[in-house]
Write a protein that holds these residues in place. Structure first.
Motif, PDB file in Angstrom:
ATOM      1  N   THR A  42       0.853  -1.187   0.000  1.00 42.06           N
ATOM      2  CA  THR A  42       0.000   0.000   0.000  1.00 42.06           C
ATOM      3  C   THR A  42       0.888   1.236   0.000  1.00 42.06           C
ATOM      4  OG1 THR A  42      -1.866   1.077   1.113  1.00 42.06           O
ATOM      5  CG2 THR A  42      -0.179   0.108   2.518  1.00 42.06           C
ATOM      6  N   LEU A  43       0.299   2.390  -0.246  1.00 43.25           N
ATOM      7  CA  LEU A  43       1.035   3.653  -0.241  1.00 43.25           C
ATOM      8  C   LEU A  43       0.607   4.448   0.977  1.00 43.25           C
ATOM      9  CD1 LEU A  43       3.050   5.406  -1.872  1.00 43.25           C
ATOM     10  CD2 LEU A  43       1.071   6.437  -3.006  1.00 43.25           C
ATOM     11  N   SER A  44       1.549   4.782   1.818  1.00 44.49           N
ATOM     12  CA  SER A  44       1.234   5.491   3.058  1.00 44.49           C
ATOM     13  C   SER A  44       0.971   6.959   2.776  1.00 44.49           C
ATOM     14  CB  SER A  44       2.388   5.351   4.054  1.00 44.49           C
ATOM     15  OG  SER A  44       3.460   6.208   3.682  1.00 44.49           O
ATOM     16  N   GLU A  45       0.444   7.659   3.778  1.00 46.02           N
ATOM     17  CA  GLU A  45       0.159   9.088   3.612  1.00 46.02           C
ATOM     18  C   GLU A  45       1.433   9.912   3.524  1.00 46.02           C
ATOM     19  OE1 GLU A  45      -0.522  10.319   8.285  1.00 46.02           O
ATOM     20  OE2 GLU A  45      -2.261  10.102   6.958  1.00 46.02           O
ATOM     21  N   LYS A  46       2.571   9.299   3.824  1.00 48.29           N
ATOM     22  CA  LYS A  46       3.860   9.972   3.658  1.00 48.29           C
ATOM     23  C   LYS A  46       4.485   9.669   2.299  1.00 48.29           C
ATOM     24  CE  LYS A  46       4.984  10.092   8.596  1.00 48.29           C
ATOM     25  NZ  LYS A  46       5.968   9.677   9.636  1.00 48.29           N
ATOM     26  N   GLY A  47       3.772   8.873   1.499  1.00 46.41           N
ATOM     27  CA  GLY A  47       4.284   8.557   0.169  1.00 46.41           C
ATOM     28  C   GLY A  47       5.248   7.390   0.139  1.00 46.41           C
ATOM     29  N   GLN A  48       5.262   6.595   1.205  1.00 44.95           N
ATOM     30  CA  GLN A  48       6.159   5.446   1.283  1.00 44.95           C
ATOM     31  C   GLN A  48       5.405   4.158   0.947  1.00 44.95           C
ATOM     32  OE1 GLN A  48       6.998   6.380   5.407  1.00 44.95           O
ATOM     33  NE2 GLN A  48       9.163   6.717   4.918  1.00 44.95           N
ATOM     34  N   LYS A  95       4.118   3.338  -6.948  1.00 45.13           N
ATOM     35  CA  LYS A  95       5.112   4.395  -7.129  1.00 45.13           C
ATOM     36  C   LYS A  95       5.179   5.266  -5.865  1.00 45.13           C
ATOM     37  CE  LYS A  95       4.139   4.604 -12.087  1.00 45.13           C
ATOM     38  NZ  LYS A  95       3.612   5.451 -13.193  1.00 45.13           N
ATOM     39  N   PRO A  96       6.307   5.274  -5.181  1.00 45.99           N
ATOM     40  CA  PRO A  96       6.424   6.110  -3.976  1.00 45.99           C
ATOM     41  C   PRO A  96       6.580   7.581  -4.348  1.00 45.99           C
ATOM     42  CG  PRO A  96       8.515   5.053  -4.438  1.00 45.99           C
ATOM     43  CD  PRO A  96       7.537   4.500  -5.453  1.00 45.99           C
ATOM     44  N   SER A  97       6.185   8.456  -3.448  1.00 41.30           N
ATOM     45  CA  SER A  97       6.366   9.898  -3.654  1.00 41.30           C
ATOM     46  C   SER A  97       7.226  10.518  -2.565  1.00 41.30           C
ATOM     47  CB  SER A  97       5.007  10.603  -3.675  1.00 41.30           C
ATOM     48  OG  SER A  97       4.346  10.466  -2.424  1.00 41.30           O
ATOM     49  N   HIS A  98       7.572   9.733  -1.545  1.00 42.20           N
ATOM     50  CA  HIS A  98       8.378  10.225  -0.420  1.00 42.20           C
ATOM     51  C   HIS A  98       9.649  10.913  -0.928  1.00 42.20           C
ATOM     52  CE1 HIS A  98       9.587  10.248   3.784  1.00 42.20           C
ATOM     53  NE2 HIS A  98      10.794   9.872   3.387  1.00 42.20           N
ATOM     54  N   PRO A  99      10.040  12.046  -0.375  1.00 43.77           N
ATOM     55  CA  PRO A  99       9.593  12.650   0.896  1.00 43.77           C
ATOM     56  C   PRO A  99       8.347  13.525   0.779  1.00 43.77           C
ATOM     57  CG  PRO A  99      11.381  13.922  -0.010  1.00 43.77           C
ATOM     58  CD  PRO A  99      11.215  12.744  -0.927  1.00 43.77           C
ATOM     59  N   HIS A 100       7.713  13.542  -0.380  1.00 46.72           N
ATOM     60  CA  HIS A 100       6.503  14.337  -0.543  1.00 46.72           C
ATOM     61  C   HIS A 100       5.277  13.450  -0.320  1.00 46.72           C
ATOM     62  CE1 HIS A 100       9.115  17.401  -2.189  1.00 46.72           C
ATOM     63  NE2 HIS A 100       9.571  16.528  -3.086  1.00 46.72           N
ATOM     64  N   PRO A 101       4.197  13.994   0.226  1.00 47.11           N
ATOM     65  CA  PRO A 101       2.972  13.199   0.380  1.00 47.11           C
ATOM     66  C   PRO A 101       2.394  12.854  -0.993  1.00 47.11           C
ATOM     67  CG  PRO A 101       2.553  15.498   0.896  1.00 47.11           C
ATOM     68  CD  PRO A 101       4.031  15.370   0.726  1.00 47.11           C
ATOM     69  N   PRO A 102       1.641  11.788  -1.106  1.00 43.78           N
ATOM     70  CA  PRO A 102       1.056  11.439  -2.401  1.00 43.78           C
ATOM     71  C   PRO A 102       0.117  12.537  -2.903  1.00 43.78           C
ATOM     72  CG  PRO A 102       0.783   9.660  -0.793  1.00 43.78           C
ATOM     73  CD  PRO A 102       1.265  10.849  -0.034  1.00 43.78           C
ATOM     74  N   THR A 206      -7.842   4.812  -1.759  1.00 46.70           N
ATOM     75  CA  THR A 206      -6.459   4.543  -1.388  1.00 46.70           C
ATOM     76  C   THR A 206      -5.548   5.367  -2.290  1.00 46.70           C
ATOM     77  OG1 THR A 206      -6.222   2.646  -2.887  1.00 46.70           O
ATOM     78  CG2 THR A 206      -7.065   2.199  -0.672  1.00 46.70           C
ATOM     79  N   TYR A 207      -4.378   5.673  -1.790  1.00 47.14           N
ATOM     80  CA  TYR A 207      -3.487   6.584  -2.497  1.00 47.14           C
ATOM     81  C   TYR A 207      -2.843   5.951  -3.726  1.00 47.14           C
ATOM     82  CZ  TYR A 207      -4.034   9.020   1.954  1.00 47.14           C
ATOM     83  OH  TYR A 207      -4.561   9.617   3.068  1.00 47.14           O
ATOM     84  N   ARG A 208      -2.961   4.635  -3.871  1.00 45.95           N
ATOM     85  CA  ARG A 208      -2.317   3.942  -4.987  1.00 45.95           C
ATOM     86  C   ARG A 208      -3.205   3.833  -6.225  1.00 45.95           C
ATOM     87  NH1 ARG A 208      -1.789  -2.468  -4.053  1.00 45.95           N
ATOM     88  NH2 ARG A 208      -1.638  -2.337  -6.315  1.00 45.95           N
TER      89      ARG A 208
END
Length: 310
Positions: A42-48, A95-102, A206-208
């Protein structure tokens, strides 16, 4: 004093007592591993990229993952044996977006966050704008979704479902009553006798899912019953001989489900479980094979929905 088993050890032990993947091919085992891996992530709210939390869903997929690891171990030896051909590269990676939020989180936060009991429709702005502002909706037949040109997350055979049973779970007799002992898995395919119409939503935001569906827009339906009623009524007023009803999708593990578990109009392979689908089905009163898309007009839905863009 004997050390108690960890959860992982107990899951592996339980699998060895019921080795339901024993007879599937290596290719099928690899496909199953990809399906489980895709649903675990899953994609976390931190983009991880992360796993589901310590909850029922997270444990469900962790058990499935541990079981495929044990099957690989039984066949090929300790990890990474069996994984060295790089088949996991075929998985639908987030696809991660960290260090930016999704972008998905930024967009939903602008309307106050994820509303409870809402339905979500992901897609392209060019299509969803017409639904949101004008209420112009294209409803496709189930057969449409088996088009090989479609996105991997969308393409599926909505008219059949195959379950696989181990030889020990199947009892076959010939015309004289003699028992036949199968030497491999037996597949049972449940097929719909008719085509039908279907329109899909997601039950969760979900963010993904923007990436999964190659989407840039989402309609958030805050009062789903209003939309569902309008769509069903508009369709039935336009097309004779169909009855519509809404239903959540039931996701089945084809290696552990039985043919009696399959309700063909609402059952899908568990590889799609991350989509949390909810659908409207319009079922024909008489069998029909060929259907064309239907365009309905329900009027603007702006009063009980929102639209967001990433």
């Amino acid at each position: 004093m004997k050390k108690p088993m960890t959860k992982s050890e107990s899951w592996r032990y339980a699998y060895r007592q019921n080795r339901y993947m024993e007879h599937i091919s290596q290719k099928k085992l690899e496909e199953r591993t990809i399906d489980i891996f895709t649903n675990m992530m899953t994609l976390s709210e931190k983009g991880q990229i992360s796993l589901h939390g310590i909850n029922e869903l997270g444990e469900f997929w962790m058990i499935k993952w541990t079981q495929v690891l044990e099957e690989f171990s039984l066949r090929f030896g300790p990890y990474p044996n069996g994984f060295t051909n790089g088949f996991l590269k075929e998985a639908q990676l987030i696809k991660p977006s960290h260090p930016h939020p999704p972008k998905a989180k930024i967009a939903i936060d602008k309307i106050g966050g994820i509303p409870e009991k809402a339905l979500f429709k992901f897609g392209k702005a060019e299509h969803l704008n017409d639904i949101f502002h004008k209420g112009e909706i294209r409803v496709a037949p189930a057969s449409y979704y088996n088009d090989p040109s479609l996105n991997k997350a969308i393409k599926d055979n909505e008219l059949s479902f195959t379950v696989t049973s181990r030889p020990s779970d199947v009892h076959i007799t010939n015309s004289t009553g003699e028992t036949i002992n199968p030497i491999g898995n037996i597949e049972f395919t449940v097929e719909s006798t008719t085509n039908y119409y279907v329109f899909c939503f997601a039950q969760n935001y979900t963010y993904r899912e923007y990436d999964d569906f190659e989407a840039d827009t989402c309609i958030i339906v805050r009062e789903p019953e209003k939309l569902l009623e309008r769509m069903i009524e508009a369709f039935e007023n336009k097309v004779d001989g169909f009855t519509g009803y809404p239903t959540p999708v039931k996701y089945l593990d084809p290696l552990q489900a039985k043919s009696d578990d399959v309700e063909i109009f609402m059952s899908k392979h568990f590889r799609y479980a991350y989509q949390n689908e909810y659908r409207i089905i319009w079922f024909p009163h008489h069998q029909v094979k060929k259907l064309e898309p239907v365009y309905i007009d329900i009027g603007s839905i702006e009063s009980f929905a929102d639209i967001i863009y990433i």
